[in-house]
Write a protein that holds these residues in place. Sequence first.
Motif, PDB file in Angstrom:
ATOM      1  N   SER A  97      14.211  76.315  19.461  1.00 57.25           N
ATOM      2  CA  SER A  97      13.781  75.117  18.754  1.00 57.25           C
ATOM      3  C   SER A  97      12.280  75.139  18.516  1.00 57.25           C
ATOM      4  O   SER A  97      11.486  75.203  19.451  1.00 57.25           O
ATOM      5  CB  SER A  97      14.138  73.874  19.579  1.00 57.25           C
ATOM      6  N   MET A  98      11.883  75.044  17.257  1.00 62.47           N
ATOM      7  CA  MET A  98      10.462  74.977  16.942  1.00 62.47           C
ATOM      8  C   MET A  98       9.867  73.657  17.412  1.00 62.47           C
ATOM      9  O   MET A  98       8.695  73.597  17.772  1.00 62.47           O
ATOM     10  CB  MET A  98      10.251  75.155  15.435  1.00 62.47           C
ATOM     11  N   ARG A  99      10.665  72.619  17.445  1.00 67.69           N
ATOM     12  CA  ARG A  99      10.164  71.326  17.926  1.00 67.69           C
ATOM     13  C   ARG A  99       9.748  71.428  19.399  1.00 67.69           C
ATOM     14  O   ARG A  99       8.725  70.860  19.804  1.00 67.69           O
ATOM     15  CB  ARG A  99      11.230  70.256  17.727  1.00 67.69           C
ATOM     16  N   VAL A 100      10.521  72.143  20.191  1.00 69.80           N
ATOM     17  CA  VAL A 100      10.180  72.317  21.605  1.00 69.80           C
ATOM     18  C   VAL A 100       8.948  73.206  21.760  1.00 69.80           C
ATOM     19  O   VAL A 100       8.052  72.915  22.560  1.00 69.80           O
ATOM     20  CB  VAL A 100      11.380  72.904  22.377  1.00 69.80           C
ATOM     21  N   GLY A 119      -0.044  66.846  14.162  1.00 72.98           N
ATOM     22  CA  GLY A 119       0.135  66.281  15.492  1.00 72.98           C
ATOM     23  C   GLY A 119       1.165  67.014  16.312  1.00 72.98           C
ATOM     24  O   GLY A 119       1.744  66.461  17.253  1.00 72.98           O
ATOM     25  N   TYR A 120       1.410  68.280  15.970  1.00 73.80           N
ATOM     26  CA  TYR A 120       2.406  69.125  16.639  1.00 73.80           C
ATOM     27  C   TYR A 120       3.795  68.498  16.581  1.00 73.80           C
ATOM     28  O   TYR A 120       4.586  68.626  17.504  1.00 73.80           O
ATOM     29  CB  TYR A 120       1.984  69.407  18.089  1.00 73.80           C
ATOM     30  N   ARG A 121       4.071  67.824  15.493  1.00 73.29           N
ATOM     31  CA  ARG A 121       5.386  67.223  15.280  1.00 73.29           C
ATOM     32  C   ARG A 121       5.997  67.777  14.002  1.00 73.29           C
ATOM     33  O   ARG A 121       5.295  68.013  13.021  1.00 73.29           O
ATOM     34  CB  ARG A 121       5.287  65.701  15.186  1.00 73.29           C
ATOM     35  N   LEU A 122       7.298  67.973  14.024  1.00 75.03           N
ATOM     36  CA  LEU A 122       8.018  68.466  12.856  1.00 75.03           C
ATOM     37  C   LEU A 122       8.894  67.365  12.295  1.00 75.03           C
ATOM     38  O   LEU A 122       9.539  66.629  13.061  1.00 75.03           O
ATOM     39  CB  LEU A 122       8.878  69.677  13.225  1.00 75.03           C
ATOM     40  N   ALA A 123       8.925  67.257  10.981  1.00 80.09           N
ATOM     41  CA  ALA A 123       9.777  66.251  10.347  1.00 80.09           C
ATOM     42  C   ALA A 123      11.242  66.510  10.670  1.00 80.09           C
ATOM     43  O   ALA A 123      12.029  65.576  10.834  1.00 80.09           O
ATOM     44  CB  ALA A 123       9.554  66.248   8.839  1.00 80.09           C
ATOM     45  N   ARG A 124      11.607  67.764  10.775  1.00 79.12           N
ATOM     46  CA  ARG A 124      12.970  68.135  11.179  1.00 79.12           C
ATOM     47  C   ARG A 124      12.879  69.355  12.070  1.00 79.12           C
ATOM     48  O   ARG A 124      11.972  70.178  11.943  1.00 79.12           O
ATOM     49  CB  ARG A 124      13.843  68.457   9.958  1.00 79.12           C
ATOM     50  N   ASP A 125      13.820  69.452  12.972  1.00 81.65           N
ATOM     51  CA  ASP A 125      13.831  70.621  13.850  1.00 81.65           C
ATOM     52  C   ASP A 125      14.423  71.805  13.115  1.00 81.65           C
ATOM     53  O   ASP A 125      15.265  71.659  12.217  1.00 81.65           O
ATOM     54  CB  ASP A 125      14.644  70.328  15.112  1.00 81.65           C
ATOM     55  N   CYS A 126      13.950  72.988  13.470  1.00 78.52           N
ATOM     56  CA  CYS A 126      14.487  74.224  12.912  1.00 78.52           C
ATOM     57  C   CYS A 126      14.212  75.322  13.928  1.00 78.52           C
ATOM     58  O   CYS A 126      13.525  75.107  14.924  1.00 78.52           O
ATOM     59  CB  CYS A 126      13.837  74.559  11.562  1.00 78.52           C
ATOM     60  N   SER A 127      14.748  76.489  13.683  1.00 78.31           N
ATOM     61  CA  SER A 127      14.495  77.591  14.601  1.00 78.31           C
ATOM     62  C   SER A 127      13.061  78.081  14.428  1.00 78.31           C
ATOM     63  O   SER A 127      12.442  77.904  13.370  1.00 78.31           O
ATOM     64  CB  SER A 127      15.469  78.742  14.358  1.00 78.31           C
ATOM     65  N   VAL A 128      12.537  78.697  15.477  1.00 79.24           N
ATOM     66  CA  VAL A 128      11.195  79.274  15.396  1.00 79.24           C
ATOM     67  C   VAL A 128      11.142  80.312  14.275  1.00 79.24           C
ATOM     68  O   VAL A 128      10.187  80.358  13.495  1.00 79.24           O
ATOM     69  CB  VAL A 128      10.799  79.903  16.748  1.00 79.24           C
ATOM     70  N   ALA A 129      12.181  81.124  14.167  1.00 82.22           N
ATOM     71  CA  ALA A 129      12.209  82.157  13.124  1.00 82.22           C
ATOM     72  C   ALA A 129      12.161  81.545  11.730  1.00 82.22           C
ATOM     73  O   ALA A 129      11.460  82.056  10.841  1.00 82.22           O
ATOM     74  CB  ALA A 129      13.461  83.023  13.287  1.00 82.22           C
ATOM     75  N   VAL A 178      17.924  74.622  18.901  1.00 83.45           N
ATOM     76  CA  VAL A 178      17.767  73.557  17.908  1.00 83.45           C
ATOM     77  C   VAL A 178      18.842  72.493  18.129  1.00 83.45           C
ATOM     78  O   VAL A 178      20.021  72.800  18.283  1.00 83.45           O
ATOM     79  CB  VAL A 178      17.874  74.129  16.477  1.00 83.45           C
ATOM     80  N   GLY A 179      18.387  71.233  18.161  1.00 86.75           N
ATOM     81  CA  GLY A 179      19.335  70.124  18.227  1.00 86.75           C
ATOM     82  C   GLY A 179      19.963  69.871  19.579  1.00 86.75           C
ATOM     83  O   GLY A 179      20.906  69.080  19.675  1.00 86.75           O
ATOM     84  N   LEU A 180      19.461  70.489  20.639  1.00 88.63           N
ATOM     85  CA  LEU A 180      20.051  70.297  21.961  1.00 88.63           C
ATOM     86  C   LEU A 180      19.802  68.867  22.443  1.00 88.63           C
ATOM     87  O   LEU A 180      18.671  68.393  22.488  1.00 88.63           O
ATOM     88  CB  LEU A 180      19.446  71.291  22.955  1.00 88.63           C
TER      89      LEU A 180
END
Length: 423
Positions: A177-180, A134-144, A372-374
Motif C-alpha cells: 500500500s502506497m498510503r501506508v 501532506g503525505y496523503r493520497l486521494a486514493r490508495d494504490c500499490s507502491v509499484a 492495498v485496502g487492508l
Amino acid sequence: MRPRVAVVGAGWAGLAAAVELAEHADVTVYEAGREPGGRARCSGRGESRFDNGQHILLGAYAECLRLMRIVGADPDQLLLRRPLQWRREGGLSLDCPRLPAPLHLAAGLLAARGLGWRDKWRLARALDGLRRAGYRLARDCSVAEWLAEQGQSRRLRDDFWRPMALSALNTPPESASMRVLAATLRDSLGGRREDSDLLLPAAGLSALFPEPAWRWLSERGARLRAGCRAGRIVSREDGPKVDDEGYDAVISAVAPYHAAELLDAPDLKPALAAFRYWPIATVYLRFDVSPRLPAPMLGVSGGGMDWLFDREALAGEAGLVAAVLSAPTELPDAGELAARALADARRVAPHLPDPVQRRVVVEKRATFASEVGLDRPAARSALKGVYLAGDWTHPEYPATLEGAARSGAAAAAAVLQDLGIEP
C-alpha cells in the motif's frame, strides 16, 4: 479496589499496554513463550544467542523511545543514532548532513553517488510531491503503480524504492500500500531532521525493551506468566475471562492468526481472515576476523540479500555479520541463504574468510502484508471488555515496533477510559 486487567501476549504491543496500565490496575500478563518480546527478541544462549530478526528504529519512533525511558532502558546507550543514510554497494549511496529538514534531504540527494542528475531530479520531484500533498493520497494504490505514475526509473525502483518498501512494509511493491508507505515517510522525512535519523540497535533486541519492561512490571507487582498459553478469551455478563479467570478488562495482544483462535468474536473473523503474511530470513555469519564492513548497515545492489549489518560495530559481537532477506516470493533453503549472505558480505569486505559459525533464522509469518485496502480493526472489539493490540491494529502504520508500541498504548488508553480512570 484497583481493576484487574489481563494482557495476553508479551510482545512489544502487549508490554506497552501493560506498562501503561501498571500504575492504575492490577495487571496479569500471559505469554506463551519462555521470554517476552514476541517477534523482536533474542533467543538461545551464549554465542548461540541471536536476535530473531534485525529491526531498525527511526528518530520518529517517539512511542518506542518514551516507553524505553519509562522502564529504564536508555535509548542513548542502547541505540546507535546516525543521520539518514542509504548505502547500496554498487548502487545508490546517500548521506544526509545534520541540516534542518528538508534541507538535509536536498543536500543528501545533491551529493548522492550512484545516480545521474536526471534520476536525482525524478526522486526529488516524487518526494517533494508527497510532502506538498501532506503525505496523503486521494486514493490508495500499490507502491509499484504510484512509482509508474511518478515516472521513476528502473534504477530508482530497484535501488531505492523496492528496498524501501521491503524494509518499511515487508511487502513487495507490486502489492504494498502506497498510503501506508506515505505515512511512514511522513513521520520520518516529513518531520524534523532528527525524525529521519536511523536508530540501529547497539544491543540485543531483548535488552531494548522486553527485558527491562518485564523487570519493571515485576517490581510493580504485575503477575507475569511466562510459558503460559491462554486458550480462550470470552466476554460474559460479569466481565471478560481468560480461560476460567475473570477480569475487568482483557487486552488481546497477539498476531491476527492467534487472535482468531483466542477470541469468540464472529464479527471479527472476516477481518482477521483477510490478513496475509510475508516471511523474513536472517542469516548470521561469525568470522574469526573483524568484519570491518564499510558501514554498520548497508546493502549490495543486485545482491542476494537485502541488507547487511556489522554486529561487531553495532553491538560488540565479535566477528558477527547479519544479513536480511525480506518478503521473498520464494524462500530459499538454509544453505542457499547462507551462501547468498556470504557472497554479499565478501562483495563489501573481500578479506572475509569462511565463517566459523552459521545460523539461519526464518520467521515464516514475520509480519502481516501491508496491502492495498487492508481493513484493520480498532482497539475496542465488539466483545464487551475485550480490547485489541498489535502492530496490525494500528490504523496506518506497517508492521513495525513503533506501530506495536502505539497500538499497545492506544488499547491501554481505551481500557482506562472505559473503566473511568484518569491516566
